[in-house]
Design a protein around this motif. Sequence first.
Motif, PDB file in Angstrom:
ATOM      1  N   ALA A   1       0.819  -1.176   0.099  1.00 20.31           N
ATOM      2  CA  ALA A   1      -0.060   0.031   0.042  1.00 20.31           C
ATOM      3  C   ALA A   1       0.881   1.102  -0.014  1.00 20.31           C
ATOM      4  O   ALA A   1       0.361   2.311  -0.020  1.00 20.31           O
ATOM      5  N   HIS A   2       2.317   1.077   0.087  1.00 19.32           N
ATOM      6  CA  HIS A   2       3.160   2.251  -0.038  1.00 19.32           C
ATOM      7  C   HIS A   2       3.756   2.141  -1.284  1.00 19.32           C
ATOM      8  O   HIS A   2       3.872   1.124  -2.003  1.00 19.32           O
ATOM      9  N   ASP A   3       4.802   3.121  -1.659  1.00 21.59           N
ATOM     10  CA  ASP A   3       5.572   3.031  -2.478  1.00 21.59           C
ATOM     11  C   ASP A   3       6.635   1.859  -2.198  1.00 21.59           C
ATOM     12  O   ASP A   3       6.921   1.493  -1.146  1.00 21.59           O
ATOM     13  N   PHE A   4       7.337   1.335  -3.495  1.00 19.56           N
ATOM     14  CA  PHE A   4       8.117   0.223  -3.403  1.00 19.56           C
ATOM     15  C   PHE A   4       9.334   0.154  -2.569  1.00 19.56           C
ATOM     16  O   PHE A   4       9.916  -0.814  -2.291  1.00 19.56           O
ATOM     17  N   LEU A   5       9.536   1.765  -2.021  1.00 22.29           N
ATOM     18  CA  LEU A   5      11.012   1.737  -1.525  1.00 22.29           C
ATOM     19  C   LEU A   5      10.752   2.163  -0.231  1.00 22.29           C
ATOM     20  O   LEU A   5      11.542   2.135   0.796  1.00 22.29           O
ATOM     21  N   TRP A   6       9.363   2.250   0.196  1.00 21.57           N
ATOM     22  CA  TRP A   6       9.083   2.472   1.777  1.00 21.57           C
ATOM     23  C   TRP A   6       9.637   1.462   2.669  1.00 21.57           C
ATOM     24  O   TRP A   6      10.131   1.671   3.604  1.00 21.57           O
ATOM     25  N   ARG A   7       9.589   0.074   2.191  1.00 22.81           N
ATOM     26  CA  ARG A   7       9.980  -1.118   3.511  1.00 22.81           C
ATOM     27  C   ARG A   7      11.382  -1.040   3.447  1.00 22.81           C
ATOM     28  O   ARG A   7      12.013  -1.591   4.271  1.00 22.81           O
ATOM     29  N   ILE A   8      11.979  -0.647   2.136  1.00 18.73           N
ATOM     30  CA  ILE A   8      13.345  -0.571   2.143  1.00 18.73           C
ATOM     31  C   ILE A   8      14.196   0.591   2.925  1.00 18.73           C
ATOM     32  O   ILE A   8      15.054   0.030   3.660  1.00 18.73           O
ATOM     33  N   HIS A   9      13.539   1.801   2.726  1.00 19.74           N
ATOM     34  CA  HIS A   9      14.098   2.749   3.406  1.00 19.74           C
ATOM     35  C   HIS A   9      14.153   2.642   4.862  1.00 19.74           C
ATOM     36  O   HIS A   9      15.342   3.035   5.615  1.00 19.74           O
ATOM     37  N   ARG A  10      13.566   2.066   5.484  1.00 20.42           N
ATOM     38  CA  ARG A  10      13.305   1.786   7.066  1.00 20.42           C
ATOM     39  C   ARG A  10      14.657   0.975   7.311  1.00 20.42           C
ATOM     40  O   ARG A  10      15.034   0.970   8.676  1.00 20.42           O
ATOM     41  N   HIS A  11      15.083   0.266   6.550  1.00 27.45           N
ATOM     42  CA  HIS A  11      16.285  -0.720   7.010  1.00 27.45           C
ATOM     43  C   HIS A  11      17.595  -0.267   6.429  1.00 27.45           C
ATOM     44  O   HIS A  11      18.619  -0.889   6.426  1.00 27.45           O
ATOM     45  N   VAL A  12      17.777   1.093   5.841  1.00 27.96           N
ATOM     46  CA  VAL A  12      19.121   1.555   5.627  1.00 27.96           C
ATOM     47  C   VAL A  12      19.820   1.696   6.698  1.00 27.96           C
ATOM     48  O   VAL A  12      19.435   2.019   7.947  1.00 27.96           O
TER      49      VAL A  12
END
Lengths: 247, 247
Positions: B88-99
């Motif tokens: 339900a978010h942009d595809f980088l949302w879940r990624i950004h949390r883990h940088v």
Amino acid sequence: MYQLNEIDTLPPESADKETSKVAIKALLQELDELQNLLYASRKHALLVVLQGMDASGKDGLIRDVFGNLNPQGVRVQPFKAPTEEELAHDFLWRIHRHVPERGMIQVFNRSHYEDVLVTRVHGMIDDATAGKRFAAINDFERLLQEHSQTVILKFYLHVSAEEQSKRLKERIQDPRKMWKYNANDEKEASLRTQYMRMYEEVFANCAQPSWHIVPADKNWYKEYYVARAVVEALRALDMKYPLIKQS
Amino acid sequence: MYQLNEIDTLPPESADKETSKVAIKALLQELDELQNLLYASRKHALLVVLQGMDASGKDGLIRDVFGNLNPQGVRVQPFKAPTEEELAHDFLWRIHRHVPERGMIQVFNRSHYEDVLVTRVHGMIDDATAGKRFAAINDFERLLQEHSQTVILKFYLHVSAEEQSKRLKERIQDPRKMWKYNANDEKEASLRTQYMRMYEEVFANCAQPSWHIVPADKNWYKEYYVARAVVEALRALDMKYPLIKQS
């Protein structure tokens, strides 16, 4: 009630450095296998809570006991002074985000217990609030144990005032350790008596599961003690590798 | 443009197993020291992106190259099929949390690149969307590099169809590995040609920094290759231990 000043910070006389080092090796090998099994079977989680005064050896313990495991199955979360956003929530909010999912080992370097330790020593909360927090912590830990099959192991690394002072001094002299030095550490160390009293209350009030008080003046014994406790806890789970998934 | 079927999955002839094993030991020792320095100096972060087909050896690589570092300074994040909330978010949302924050090493076991790989092979997005995603990925990676001094290393573990098939079969036979088996894996493996084409597009379109294509049929060479690349990247940062904090 625990009396910390009556509990040894040195290894028991029966413990021997060479024998312990051999035992640690075997324990870490078994731990590696157990962690793989925990990860594969995904039925339980393990939460390791580490508490202790500055320079009591938490970082070294993390490295030496948990540093040889598959990093994909282990997470370490240090908890420092809470941010503004964290303070705007209940004190367990920031903790809950980091509890382990089934299959994982999570190590807390300091924890929710700081909220009934440093806060009390510095008079930021009163005894009535502390009492409510003890109850909230017990509820929270029960939730994890009952609802996600999380095994909780709580370790307090017990060092003498002399050993702590020696280690803090070393930080100023070793260029590889200077960055760990904090001018505040000595002030906190001088509040030892108050900290010990607050720790004793924690051990008495939040005892499900009860705390391991680890004699931590000698690193080899501290490591041996914790490695053994972790291995025994995981062994007790009687885990099995899952069979092939049918999909 | 890369032609994956023209790139070797076996080590180059100049590489020798015994020599590489000795070199890996030295590299991992240096990596340990560099990681300590990265953690202490907190000026840069390192993001390692691992991609590859099933059974290309990502898990083993994580264990063997990053498994001996201080776990307090390393995090591993696997990315699986996104959840409903993530979709339900942009595809980088879940990624950004883990940088990674400065000081940390973060390993992505699969990554945002799945959103231009598995999704394209299965026709979930069209070419125009893929093109926009490539651009978004480039913007995102530039953000990390420019605004949090994050060094990004991207590795594609390149295994032959034969080696992959052999490893998938092993999973069914070894009781310690059965849990990794997924009935879907063989179907995905059969889509190899399509995957290779999509990977080639990724390498061409998201090349800042450019990808390391790692010959990965032999674990010893794969390990050596990645350990060397990580050490060289950290070495180039010219980091120093901080002096004592004045507070």
